[in-house]
Structure formats: C-alpha cells, structure tokens
Design an enzyme around this catalytic site. Structure first.
Site: not given
Ligand code: C5P
Length: 309
Positions: A18, A143
């Site tokens: 994406k 995501d």
């Molecule tokens: O959810 P995911 O593992 O993809 O996110 C990776 C990191 O990015 C999270 O641990 C968080 O620190 C940060 N993040 C965030 N706010 C979001 C998405 C991700 O702070 N909306």
C-alpha cells in the site's frame, strides 16, 4: 476446488503493498498509539505467500535478509493467533517471496499477515471471511485490517478503523525505495516529541469529498510523518529531495513519502511517463518500481481467484 485444496494442502496467496495518499497525525492516544487520518491505496507491487499445511508448528521462510523467521514475524503471529482463535493446531509452513521493500512504509509485513489470515481461513475451512477476521487483524497490527479490504480506503483511529471509499483512485505508480529501512515505532516516537494536535485539519476529508478530477485535488495531501522520518534518518533528507524532484519534474500528480518511510512514490496519469521517471530514478542510483493502483474490486477479484472462491 474444495477437494483439490485439501488434497494439496497448499495455497499461493498474493500480498500487495500500500501507499498512503496523505497521512495526518492528530494526537497521542491513551493506548500509546497515535490518532491517524489517512487514505490507504493498494498498489500492484506484491509479495507471494505460499502456505503449506504440515505438522511441526508454524515456520516462516523468506528469501530476503531482514525478515524475521520466528514468532515476531507478523505472518507467523497471524497464523498463531488464528489457530488459537479457531482452536485448531497451528501447523503450517509459510514461505514469503519478498518484493516489497522491508521497513519501507509500504505495509509489507501487515499485508503478509492479512494474506496469511485469509489463506488459512480457507485452508483450515473456518469460513470467517474478511469481516470475521477483522478483530484478529487489529490485534496483529494497525495496518492489517486495511489489507482485508484493499483499494482506496479511509483509515481512522490507529489506522485500524477502515472505511471503503466510493472514490477508487486509478493511476500509474512509481515507488522509489531508498535502501534505508526505517522502524515505524521509532518514527512515531519522534512525532510524540514534536506533536502539534491539529484537530482542525480536514484536508483528507476535503480531498475525499471533492471530485478528484477537480484541479488541485492531490495538492491537499501531505504526510505528517515525513518530518519525523527525516529526523530519524537525517542521512535520507538529500536523497528524498532528489527523488521528489525527479518525480515532480517527470509529471507526478502527487509525490509523497509513504507511511513512516522511507519509500517515496509518485502518481501518474500515463504509463509511458511513469516508465520514463522509473528509468530516471534508476539512473540516479535509486531502486524504483513501476506499477498501478488497484481498486477495491480488482483487489477482491485477485483474492477470490487465489482462494478459489
Ligand atoms: O501496529 P503496528 O505494529 O504496525 O505499529 C508499529 C508501531 O508504530 C507501534 O508499536 C506504535 O509505536 C507505532 N504506531 C503509532 N500509532 C499508530 C500506528 C503505529 O504510534 N496509529
């Protein structure tokens, strides 16, 4: 088809990348995540995931370095979470053929996880479907729910609340991938340090509510994570500037960093122009991919074919 699937116990599933057509960071949430507003867009750059039912737990193999082969891999986590949820033995081999740059802001790991959820739902005959898999997807990564939907979609909250948009962008895409992985968590931590809540920012809503063909639609879009990404990797600043210059001079209607970087993409109206830009990027020493956007319908069709539905 059912019998063929179970006899072989093997499935090849596509896992698309994406880009974010604009990303607004609106504030820090109580759960430590950031409140986002973004438009997700599937592009034709893809990994392939081969799922093989076999005893011995969950194993992950990938042809690219930098992709973990253990339970920290989101694809493995997806298999484990789904097995626990459905109360079936977590026995599957996951092979990832990687083309999506790792830690490049293109959602590769999350897409792989969604592909595993959809593929195993089929192979294990759970019948959950994208809607039934949503709660699990949210637990795996912010995501991941988007990749159960695909196409052009609005992402709110942590990015995990996704809404299909009537508007489905059709464009050629060139993705430039500086050879510089960036940790999403590290980039978001930088945002925290310099966060200016912008509750009054409605650029993305304005974008989706106006006719895309209308002049200047894309000029409303920007990526709030870009500053943080370049603070995290100051060595990238010059390269990103150079890439953007090549994209814009080559006629890109939109040129932005995707997600938390470091990939930078351009949207184009025609394939020839896009190809010229891809070549110019390669000549400048930047690896670049050319493809197109996928609408939600196109995404669904590819999935239906892969899953034999
Ligand atoms: O959810 P995911 O593992 O993809 O996110 C990776 C990191 O990015 C999270 O641990 C968080 O620190 C940060 N993040 C965030 N706010 C979001 C998405 C991700 O702070 N909306």
């Amino acid at each position: 088809m059912e019998r063929a699937l179970s006899r072989r116990g093997r499935l090849l599933v596509p896992s698309y990348a994406k880009v974010n057509l604009g990303l607004e960071v609106l504030g820090l949430r109580e759960d430590g995540y950031h409140e986002l507003r973004t438009i997700f867009q599937t592009i034709s750059l893809r990994d392939d995931i081969v799922l093989t039912l076999r005893r011995g737990g969950v194993s992950v193999r990938c042809d690219k370095p930098g992709v973990p082969g253990d339970g920290t891999n989101l694809a493995a986590r997806a298999a484990l979470e789904l097995a626990r949820f459905a109360r079936v033995p977590a026995d599957v081999g996951i092979e990832i053929v990687k083309r999506i740059p790792v830690a490049g802001g293109l959602g590769g790991a999350s897409s792989n996880a969604a592909a595993v959820l959809l593929g195993l739902d089929r192979l294990w005959r759970l019948g959950l479907g994208p809607a039934g898999l949503q709660p699990l997807a949210r637990r795996i990564g912010a995501d991941v729910p988007y990749f159960l939907m695909g196409g052009t979609a609005l992402g709110l909250a942590r990015g995990d609340e996704v809404y299909p948009l009537h508007l489905q962008v059709r464009a050629q895409v060139v993705v430039a991938a500086p050879d510089r992985p960036l940790s999403t968590a590290a980039v978001f931590r930088r945002v925290e340090a310099c966060l200016t809540p912008r509750e009054n920012s409605y650029r993305i809503y304005r974008f989706v509510s106006r006719d895309l063909e209308g002049e200047g639609g894309y000029s409303l879009l920007s990526n709030d994570l870009e500053t943080a990404a370049l603070e995290e990797a100051p060595d990238l600043a010059e390269k990103v500037r150079r890439i953007r210059r090549i994209l814009v001079r080559g006629g890109a209607r939109l040129a932005l960093m995707s997600g938390s970087g470091s990939s930078v993409y351009g949207l184009f109206d025609d394939a020839r122009r896009a190809e010229r830009v891809r070549l110019a990027l390669c000549e400048a020493g930047v690896s670049a991919f050319r493809g197109r956007t996928l609408t939600r319908d196109q995404y669904r069709k590819v999935w239906a074919r892969a899953l034999g539905l």
